[in-house]
Write an enzyme that holds these catalytic residues in place. Structure first.
Site, PDB file in Angstrom:
ATOM      1  N   SER A 136       0.870  -1.181   0.000  1.00 39.92           N
ATOM      2  CA  SER A 136       0.000   0.000   0.000  1.00 39.92           C
ATOM      3  C   SER A 136       0.903   1.227   0.000  1.00 39.92           C
ATOM      4  O   SER A 136       2.084   1.143   0.371  1.00 39.92           O
ATOM      5  CB  SER A 136      -0.850  -0.012   1.273  1.00 39.92           C
ATOM      6  OG  SER A 136      -1.404   1.279   1.502  1.00 39.92           O
ATOM      7  N   TYR A 193      -1.713  -0.690  10.455  1.00 48.19           N
ATOM      8  CA  TYR A 193      -1.868  -1.034   9.037  1.00 48.19           C
ATOM      9  C   TYR A 193      -0.598  -0.669   8.265  1.00 48.19           C
ATOM     10  O   TYR A 193      -0.062  -1.479   7.496  1.00 48.19           O
ATOM     11  CB  TYR A 193      -3.081  -0.287   8.461  1.00 48.19           C
ATOM     12  CG  TYR A 193      -3.358  -0.575   7.002  1.00 48.19           C
ATOM     13  CD1 TYR A 193      -3.999  -1.747   6.605  1.00 48.19           C
ATOM     14  CD2 TYR A 193      -2.971   0.337   6.008  1.00 48.19           C
ATOM     15  CE1 TYR A 193      -4.255  -2.006   5.264  1.00 48.19           C
ATOM     16  CE2 TYR A 193      -3.216   0.072   4.662  1.00 48.19           C
ATOM     17  CZ  TYR A 193      -3.857  -1.090   4.301  1.00 48.19           C
ATOM     18  OH  TYR A 193      -4.096  -1.352   2.967  1.00 48.19           O
TER      19      TYR A 193
END
Ligand code: NAD
Length: 584
Positions: A454, A467
């Protein structure tokens, strides 16, 4: 030679050719022609695989292996004489049925002659060409660029000119013979292994290599200059042709084949991430593509089924995608399916995986299967890997994509939250790489691993500590694994999307707030992602492109690309942005 090969001798034009046969003579005949400086043993791996379904014939080209050499050598290797040899062989091994011709390197160069001259018409059913252009097409390709030299075309000429250094050397008198009978001949198998990662074995390379290579220099001297100077203008293929192009061929530019449809109207293109010696390095893929092509021609349908944009690269390959039940994973499964890949759709949501597999078949996958597994569960992943390898085979492409969202400050994030996000986002990738990557490496025929990281992997934020940590770990894991697997021809890519309109916001956990507030934030962020509306299909496209071009780190979406640049050149600014508290 592979076990069970039957040998015979065929006399033609003053030489005696050594011909080997495998498989059932009642099946379609596939004739494999070797290149320079090889003998028929270069095909041993491919031949063994094809012999399960076909009547396979290999022969040592005159002057090579156990075939005798013409006297004198000069003028003994013209394309006309090589065509006589080929016809003599097929008259012996398949007098009543046309054969399927396969050529590599000089085997392909001469086979182009066979399929473009009138006297072989009716004797050849199809031709699979790899790493060996027609000298006539090559001559015309050069002429076209010399006549209209745009900067791009001059670049193409110079590029191929540089790759042809060995052709000039082979035209010098005596030097190649001395080199091959001396140091080069001795070291050749080590060079092949180091530079091309082409393994020996199956009697390859044969001990006749130094004299094969010395004789074979006449292939060049007898043909190249004459043909390039005056290429035939009628060199049209009278059979369907499958062109297999290795992307990293050190001797031939991919651009050589740009205009090939003009010469071979019934053309199927295939592309492979590999070097020049693919009969040694990619026997599984070659025998699958040759088999498929032969069967389609035998059945009267020369065109391949999948016509998607990357069908040349992924047609028939085995691709597994985790988290394939939704969003980026589902779009990626479809993109590979459209390119004709066989797809394994894995998700913890069984119904969603089944739907992806079903739709994959509809959009072009010749086969697609759904598998249910939680990627964070080591045992479940072991079982999955065991089943996939047993039932479908070794993966060509693995996409570790399953992931979950988790938002909330560091102190709001509980150890349980940490464990969950690391278990899925990081351990899921580790399990995938370990279990499927190991088999890929063990097979030794290349492959590719894609890990969905990501933009959060390199863009810090006070809102996503857990995350982002999981994704940063995936990014670094990908980089390290890429370094480790590079020597085995296995690429590893980390994909780093920004905001993509998927279900992830609706299911993400928001730490430190009650249920009602969590739901409100999920809805709000879903609305924001919806307004941004970046489609997962574009990420899928970037994933296919990353595999084709073997890209290491791929930021997708403008904000991900912007943050990537900032992380390199303006990290201070990125750190200041990280301090901004998002309002949800
Ligand atoms: P999504 O929620 O639409 O799809 C994720 C899929 O993974 C779902 O089908 C879900 O059932 C499955 N899954 C979740 N946990 C699993 C597990 N433990 N085992 C097996 N399957 C599991 O989300 P998405 O946006 O398509 O996310 C895909 C990947 O992309 C994730 O790794 C995510 O972190 C990453 N990503 C997404 C975005 C974005 O903006 N959507 C941005 C950057 C990175």
């Amino acid at each position: 030679m592979p076990e069970g090969a039957r040998e015979r001798r065929v006399r033609t034009g003053g030489v005696e050719l050594c011909v080997a046969e495998l498989g059932d003579p009642g099946q379609p005949t596939v004739v494999l022609v070797h290149g320079y400086p090889d003998s028929k043993e270069v095909w041993s791996e491919v031949a063994a695989r094809l012999a399960e379904r076909f009547h396979v014939v290999l022969y040592d080209v005159r002057g090579h292996g156990r075939s005798t050499a013409p006297e004198p050598l000069r003028g003994g290797f013209t394309l006309a004489k090589l065509t006589d040899d080929f016809l003599a062989v097929v008259d012996e091994v398949s007098p009543d049925r046309p054969v399927h011709l396969v050529g590599h390197d000089w085997g392909s160069v001469q086979a182009w002659e066979f399929v473009t001259v009138g006297r072989t018409e009716g004797r050849i059913a199809s031709f699979t060409s790899m790493s060996g252009p027609s000298l006539d097409h090559f001559g015309q390709w050069i002429n076209a660029r010399v006549k209209r030299p745009t900067p791009r075309r001059v670049g193409q000429l110079l590029g191929q000119g540089a790759k042809s250094w060995y052709v000039y050397l082979l035209h010098t008198p005596a030097l190649p013979e001395l080199a091959w009978r001396g140091p080069l001949g001795k070291r050749w198998s080590k060079i092949l292994e180091r530079v091309e990662r082409a393994p020996g074995g199956g009697g390859y390379p044969t001990s006749s290599l130094p004299s094969d290579a010395a004789h074979g220099a006449w292939l060049y001297r007898d043909n190249v200059r004459a043909r390039l100077r005056r290429p035939r203008t009628d060199a049209y293929a009278h059979v369907p042709v499958q062109l297999i192009t290795p992307q990293d061929d050190a001797f031939l530019s991919e651009r050589l084949y740009d205009d090939l449809e003009q010469w071979a109207p019934r053309l199927t293109r295939r592309t492979l991430a590999a070097g020049h010696w693919i009969p040694r390095t990619r026997p599984d893929q070659l025998s699958a593509w040759i088999g498929e092509f032969v069967m389609s021609v035998e059945g009267g349908h020369p065109a391949p089924k999948a016509t998607g944009r990357h069908a040349d690269r992924f047609g028939g390959q085995l691709v597994l995608v985790t988290g394939a039940g939704s969003g980026i994973g589902r779009a990626t499964a479809f993109a590979f399916a459209e390119a004709g890949a066989r797809v394994v759709a894995v998700d913890r949501d069984a119904e969603a995986a089944a739907r992806t597999a079903e739709l994959s078949r509809l959009v072009g996958a010749p086969e697609a299967w759904a598998e249910t597994a939680d990627v964070s569960d080591e045992q479940a992943m072991e079982k999955l890997a065991e089943k996939v390898h047993r039932a479908y085979g070794v993966l060509d492409v693995l996409v570790n994509n399953a992931g979950i969202g988790l938002s909330g400050s560091f102190f709001a994030t509980t150890p349980e939250d940490w464990r969950k996000v690391l278990d899925v986002n990081l351990w899921g990738v580790i399990h995938g790489c370990r279990l499927f990557g190991a088999r890929m490496a063990e097979r030794g025929q290349g492959g590719h691993i894609v890990n969905t990281a990501s933009a959060a992997a390199y863009q810090p934020s006070r809102a996503l500590p857990a995350y982002s940590t999981s994704k940063a770990a995936v990014l670094m894991l990908s980089e390290c694994l890429r370094a480790e697997l590079a020597d085995q021809g296995i690429g590893v890519s980390a994909i780093c999307p920004g905001f993509v309109n998927t279900n992830i916001t609706a299911t993400a956990r928001f730490a430190g707030v009650d249920e009602a507030e969590e739901r409100r934030r999920q809805e709000k962020s879903s609305r924001l992602y919806g307004m941004r509306n970046y489609p997962p299909e574009k990420v899928a496209e970037a994933i296919l492109d990353a595999v084709i071009r073997n890209r290491a780190v791929v930021p997708v979406t403008p904000e991900a690309r912007g943050a990537h640049l900032m992380s390199r050149y303006l990290p201070g600014l990125l750190r200041r942005l990280a301090r901004v508290e998002p309002r949800l």
